[in-house]
Design a protein around this motif. Structure first.
Motif, PDB file in Angstrom:
ATOM      1  N   THR A   1      -4.266  -3.315   7.711  1.00  0.00           N
ATOM      2  CA  THR A   1      -3.642  -2.921   8.962  1.00  0.00           C
ATOM      3  C   THR A   1      -4.680  -2.901  10.082  1.00  0.00           C
ATOM      4  N   VAL A   2      -4.180  -2.954  11.296  1.00  0.00           N
ATOM      5  CA  VAL A   2      -5.005  -2.656  12.462  1.00  0.00           C
ATOM      6  C   VAL A   2      -4.312  -1.507  13.163  1.00  0.00           C
TER       7      VAL A   2
ATOM      8  N   ASN B   1      -7.727  -0.361   5.965  1.00  0.00           N
ATOM      9  CA  ASN B   1      -6.911  -0.603   4.776  1.00  0.00           C
ATOM     10  C   ASN B   1      -6.504   0.699   4.112  1.00  0.00           C
ATOM     11  N   ALA B   2      -6.944   1.834   4.659  1.00  0.00           N
ATOM     12  CA  ALA B   2      -6.546   3.136   4.137  1.00  0.00           C
ATOM     13  C   ALA B   2      -5.310   3.606   4.898  1.00  0.00           C
ATOM     14  N   PHE B   3      -4.163   3.178   4.438  1.00  0.00           N
ATOM     15  CA  PHE B   3      -2.867   3.500   5.047  1.00  0.00           C
ATOM     16  C   PHE B   3      -1.899   3.858   3.932  1.00  0.00           C
TER      17      PHE B   3
ATOM     18  N   VAL C   1      -0.275   2.895  16.758  1.00  0.00           N
ATOM     19  CA  VAL C   1       0.566   1.965  16.010  1.00  0.00           C
ATOM     20  C   VAL C   1      -0.209   1.479  14.797  1.00  0.00           C
ATOM     21  N   VAL C   2       0.476   1.430  13.662  1.00  0.00           N
ATOM     22  CA  VAL C   2      -0.083   0.803  12.473  1.00  0.00           C
ATOM     23  C   VAL C   2       0.521  -0.597  12.428  1.00  0.00           C
TER      24      VAL C   2
ATOM     25  N   THR D   1       5.253  -3.418  12.354  1.00  0.00           N
ATOM     26  CA  THR D   1       4.561  -2.500  13.259  1.00  0.00           C
ATOM     27  C   THR D   1       5.237  -1.145  13.132  1.00  0.00           C
ATOM     28  N   ILE D   2       4.404  -0.130  12.975  1.00  0.00           N
ATOM     29  CA  ILE D   2       4.892   1.237  12.785  1.00  0.00           C
ATOM     30  C   ILE D   2       4.324   2.076  13.929  1.00  0.00           C
TER      31      ILE D   2
END
Length: 190
Positions: free
Chosen positions: A20-21, A37-39, A69-70, A110-111
């Protein structure tokens, strides 16, 4: 017991993750982001998710009490992952305005989140957001495993059949075989 940091990283790296960004706006309203990457999903009610960012990340300084936003990266966004991991790429990733903060164009999902809680995570900051909006595409995700970027691959078919006489390709019957009952099924008399 003191663990070797490289060995610890290798152990953690055996867990495959998405890439993720995390994006937000700085104090001047400019979009910023960091590859993470820790999501993880935290809760469905209320809808919460968590990201964990190194305290050394500049983006981390903008997240205190700020919407974010994730952006779940798609398989074709390796350049985007590298760009926000400190390896600038040309052309730069494309931005758009999301419901809570800037988003990246072309993501698998997108979150958009409002700030919920922030916790001390040692050399990282644990940021939990309440999901405000969600956009999902059909794009395959970019993955990270054992220190390398990866893509999903279709599982090979027929592997479990190898060596079995029931294998459709090489067993007693092939895939074109039609079975005809010897006699019609009769319901049991009552």
């Amino acid at each position: 017991m003191v663990l070797d940091p490289r060995e610890l990283r290798n152990g953690f790296g055996r867990f495959a993750t998405g890439v993720t960004v995390v994006t937000c706006a700085n104090d001047l309203g400019q979009p910023r982001g960091a590859t993470v990457n820790a999501f993880t999903a935290v809760s469905l009610d209320p809808a919460l998710c968590q990201v964990t960012l190194t305290r050394r990340s500049r983006t981390c300084t903008y997240l205190d009490g700020a919407p974010f936003v994730v952006n779940v990266l798609a398989a074709d966004q390796l350049g985007t992952a590298l760009h926000f991991a400190g390896r600038p790429q040309k052309p730069e990733p494309e931005w758009a305005q999301g419901t809570t903060a800037p988003i990246l164009v072309g993501c698998a999902a997108t979150i958009s989140c409002r700030p919920w809680r922030t916790y001390d995570g040692g050399d990282h900051l644990i940021v939990i957001g309440e999901v405000d909006d969600l956009e999902i595409t059909d794009a395959e995700p970019l993955l990270f495993f054992a220190g390398q970027f990866r893509e999903l691959a279709a599982r090979p078919t027929g592997v479990h059949w190898n060596g079995s006489i029931d294998c459709p390709e090489s067993g007693w019957f092939d895939a074109t075989t039609v079975f005809t009952p010897l006699r019609a099924h009769q319901p049991a008399a009552s």
